[in-house]
Write a protein that holds these residues in place. Structure first.
Motif, PDB file in Angstrom:
ATOM      1  N   PRO A  69       0.854  -1.319   0.062  1.00 16.84           N
ATOM      2  CA  PRO A  69       0.002  -0.200   0.017  1.00 16.84           C
ATOM      3  C   PRO A  69       0.711   1.138  -0.007  1.00 16.84           C
ATOM      4  CG  PRO A  69      -0.203  -1.220   2.159  1.00 16.84           C
ATOM      5  CD  PRO A  69       0.606  -2.024   1.189  1.00 16.84           C
ATOM      6  N   SER A 113       5.281   7.475  -2.259  1.00 12.68           N
ATOM      7  CA  SER A 113       5.932   6.258  -1.615  1.00 12.68           C
ATOM      8  C   SER A 113       6.708   5.568  -2.371  1.00 12.68           C
ATOM      9  CB  SER A 113       4.636   5.464  -0.866  1.00 12.68           C
ATOM     10  OG  SER A 113       4.884   4.487  -0.129  1.00 12.68           O
TER      11      SER A 113
ATOM     12  N   GLN B  62      10.228  10.416   5.548  1.00 12.74           N
ATOM     13  CA  GLN B  62      11.311  10.131   4.724  1.00 12.74           C
ATOM     14  C   GLN B  62      12.438  11.235   5.061  1.00 12.74           C
ATOM     15  OE1 GLN B  62       8.545  11.949   3.701  1.00 12.74           O
ATOM     16  NE2 GLN B  62       8.995  13.311   2.017  1.00 12.74           N
ATOM     17  N   PRO B  69       9.615   7.425   2.050  1.00 12.81           N
ATOM     18  CA  PRO B  69       8.384   8.374   2.157  1.00 12.81           C
ATOM     19  C   PRO B  69       7.057   7.279   2.090  1.00 12.81           C
ATOM     20  CG  PRO B  69       9.615   8.464   0.077  1.00 12.81           C
ATOM     21  CD  PRO B  69      10.478   7.631   0.866  1.00 12.81           C
ATOM     22  N   GLY B  70       6.055   8.099   2.471  1.00  4.50           N
ATOM     23  CA  GLY B  70       4.858   7.488   2.545  1.00  4.50           C
ATOM     24  C   GLY B  70       3.843   7.568   3.777  1.00  4.50           C
ATOM     25  N   PRO B  90     -14.799  20.566   3.313  1.00  5.59           N
ATOM     26  CA  PRO B  90     -15.339  19.220   3.004  1.00  5.59           C
ATOM     27  C   PRO B  90     -14.009  18.335   3.343  1.00  5.59           C
ATOM     28  CG  PRO B  90     -15.004  20.207   1.079  1.00  5.59           C
ATOM     29  CD  PRO B  90     -14.825  21.448   2.092  1.00  5.59           C
ATOM     30  N   TYR B  93     -10.573  11.544   3.202  1.00  2.00           N
ATOM     31  CA  TYR B  93      -9.205  11.094   3.749  1.00  2.00           C
ATOM     32  C   TYR B  93      -8.717  11.776   4.763  1.00  2.00           C
ATOM     33  CZ  TYR B  93      -5.138   8.264   2.643  1.00  2.00           C
ATOM     34  OH  TYR B  93      -3.980   7.458   2.676  1.00  2.00           O
ATOM     35  N   TYR B  94      -8.546  13.026   4.683  1.00  2.00           N
ATOM     36  CA  TYR B  94      -7.810  13.851   5.541  1.00  2.00           C
ATOM     37  C   TYR B  94      -8.781  14.380   6.957  1.00  2.00           C
ATOM     38  CZ  TYR B  94      -3.634  13.917   3.084  1.00  2.00           C
ATOM     39  OH  TYR B  94      -2.501  13.382   2.379  1.00  2.00           O
ATOM     40  N   THR B 111      -5.913   1.899   4.979  1.00  2.00           N
ATOM     41  CA  THR B 111      -4.752   1.167   4.892  1.00  2.00           C
ATOM     42  C   THR B 111      -3.455   2.023   4.597  1.00  2.00           C
ATOM     43  OG1 THR B 111      -6.062  -0.518   3.533  1.00  2.00           O
ATOM     44  CG2 THR B 111      -3.758  -0.770   3.405  1.00  2.00           C
ATOM     45  N   PRO B 112      -2.756   2.158   5.469  1.00  2.00           N
ATOM     46  CA  PRO B 112      -1.383   2.783   5.350  1.00  2.00           C
ATOM     47  C   PRO B 112      -0.384   2.311   4.433  1.00  2.00           C
ATOM     48  CG  PRO B 112      -1.168   1.675   7.417  1.00  2.00           C
ATOM     49  CD  PRO B 112      -2.329   1.134   6.769  1.00  2.00           C
ATOM     50  N   SER B 113       0.795   2.997   4.625  1.00  2.00           N
ATOM     51  CA  SER B 113       1.906   2.852   3.689  1.00  2.00           C
ATOM     52  C   SER B 113       2.590   1.652   4.525  1.00  2.00           C
ATOM     53  CB  SER B 113       2.620   3.982   3.237  1.00  2.00           C
ATOM     54  OG  SER B 113       3.796   3.394   2.472  1.00  2.00           O
ATOM     55  N   LEU B 114       2.375   0.455   4.603  1.00  2.00           N
ATOM     56  CA  LEU B 114       2.920  -0.321   5.599  1.00  2.00           C
ATOM     57  C   LEU B 114       4.392  -0.726   5.486  1.00  2.00           C
ATOM     58  CD1 LEU B 114       0.148  -3.135   5.565  1.00  2.00           C
ATOM     59  CD2 LEU B 114       0.712  -1.991   7.511  1.00  2.00           C
ATOM     60  N   THR B 116       6.393   1.504   4.790  1.00  2.00           N
ATOM     61  CA  THR B 116       7.076   2.768   5.484  1.00  2.00           C
ATOM     62  C   THR B 116       6.730   2.562   6.783  1.00  2.00           C
ATOM     63  OG1 THR B 116       6.590   3.978   3.524  1.00  2.00           O
ATOM     64  CG2 THR B 116       7.068   5.377   5.561  1.00  2.00           C
TER      65      THR B 116
END
Lengths: 233, 233
Positions: A69, A113, B62, B69-70, B90, B93-94, B111-114, B116
């Motif tokens: 991901p 990423s 990073q 990064p991620g 609005p 995601y954030y 789902t995160p940048s696993l 990372t």
């Protein structure tokens, strides 16, 4: 009606919506933008973006693309860009125009990423080598194989088979069987991670993922583990 | 004035803004939220979020965190949460509230940048073992070492030294020297990647990064490569 949002593949129920037919109906009756969540279908099921008249398709690296991901991929039609031009939503990190501008110099506007990007690049090369039609066929075959095996051990598939997903199969458990316990037992005794049900389906279904790097032997092991665990009850 | 946005460390110029003093001035004269871009300073320079009255601090995996990064990391003060509650932007995601809710069960909402995340976890463990004061001191020392070496070969530091960054040093090149050529030559002949200048500073400065995993030997090699390359002109 300004836009229709469709989830192509609903991984919580193993349903693949008939995207082509839905697009035809939408386009016959409206001028709405068609925005597709293809997170868990893209690279596993055919999506003929232009031929079907889809305006935005979004997917993510960790699904059928066989990468970790960290990266979302989005396509925009001309009509979507026109809607973008009119949009008054505040935007910065997700300002698609910044991405379009930077695309001209082959860079993203923000540090991506990178580990995911390198993996995804390898994965895309593999897909090109295999041929995209073959990638889709492989997913379709493994999905059919999974459904057939589940039926062989006496279980039903949750969705009507016409709408069964090519990337994840949802299998109904016999009544009074605790699905969470089954998932735990299979992981503990066989080191195989099955998906459970979510929300209303919690405990009632088992989900078997078959996106990407999954072969018939993997599926056989998973279904056998499921059968043996059910047999102990 | 509702909010003041401050970049703590400006990596394009090697300037570290005097964050503590700026916060004091802002708080003396206003009730504004203080939002800090600490992307390239956090984990390299001290930021006493609560003591200095900072409402939001944002950084990224990073940089000094020594991970790919991620992943972005953000802190929110109570005052920032109150502003969040009033915000009509609005968000999805954030949407920080989603992150706050999921924090209760120790998960991110998406789902995160696993890859990372695992790397970052190792890095955080290393920092805890080293001790955070030692991490800051190490950055401060290597920055001073870099500036001293640059001055030893007859070059000036771009910012006033009181405002020189602990994570990246910007060095002025002699007039009429083409910085882009220097960067290319150093990479080609020494396999060392120096940073160049951006925009108005393009070609006029050299930047040496010293976040995280950089030791004196690395810096010596880089400055020697710079000197030898300048000597050939």
């Amino acid at each position: 009606m300004r836009a229709v949002l469709i989830t192509h593949n609903e991984s919580s129920t193993g349903v693949r919506n008939p995207l082509k037919e839905l697009c035809e109906i939408i386009k016959t009756h409206s001028d709405a933008l068609i925005l597709v969540d293809a997170v868990s279908s893209a690279a596993g099921s055919i999506i003929s973006t232009d031929a079907w008249g889809i305006d935005v398709v979004a997917t993510a690296s960790q699904k059928s693309w066989i990468a970790p991901p960290g990266i979302a991929m989005v396509s925009f039609s001309d009509k979507a860009w026109k809607a973008y031009d009119k949009s008054k939503c505040p935007k910065y990190y997700y300002d698609m125009d910044q991405y379009r501008e930077y695309l001209k110099i082959g860079q993203p506007p923000f540090t991506p990423s990178l580990t995911t990007m390198y993996t995804l690049h390898e994965s895309l090369k593999n897909m090109v080598n295999e041929g995209i039609e073959s990638v889709f066929e492989r997913h379709s075959k493994i999905a059919q194989f999974t459904r057939d095996l589940a039926k062989n051990i006496g279980l039903d598939i949750l969705p009507e088979e016409n709408y069964a997903s090519d990337t994840v199969t949802a299998i109904k458990l016999p009544k009074n069987v605790d699905g969470k316990m089954i998932v735990n037992q299979v992981e503990k005794n066989y080191n195989i991670i099955l998906g459970g049900g979510q929300q209303k389906l919690a405990g009632k279904i088992i989900r078997v993922g078959h996106m990407g790097w999954i072969n018939q032997e993997d599926i056989e092991k998973a279904i056998l583990a499921l059968k043996e665990t059910l047999d102990t009850l």
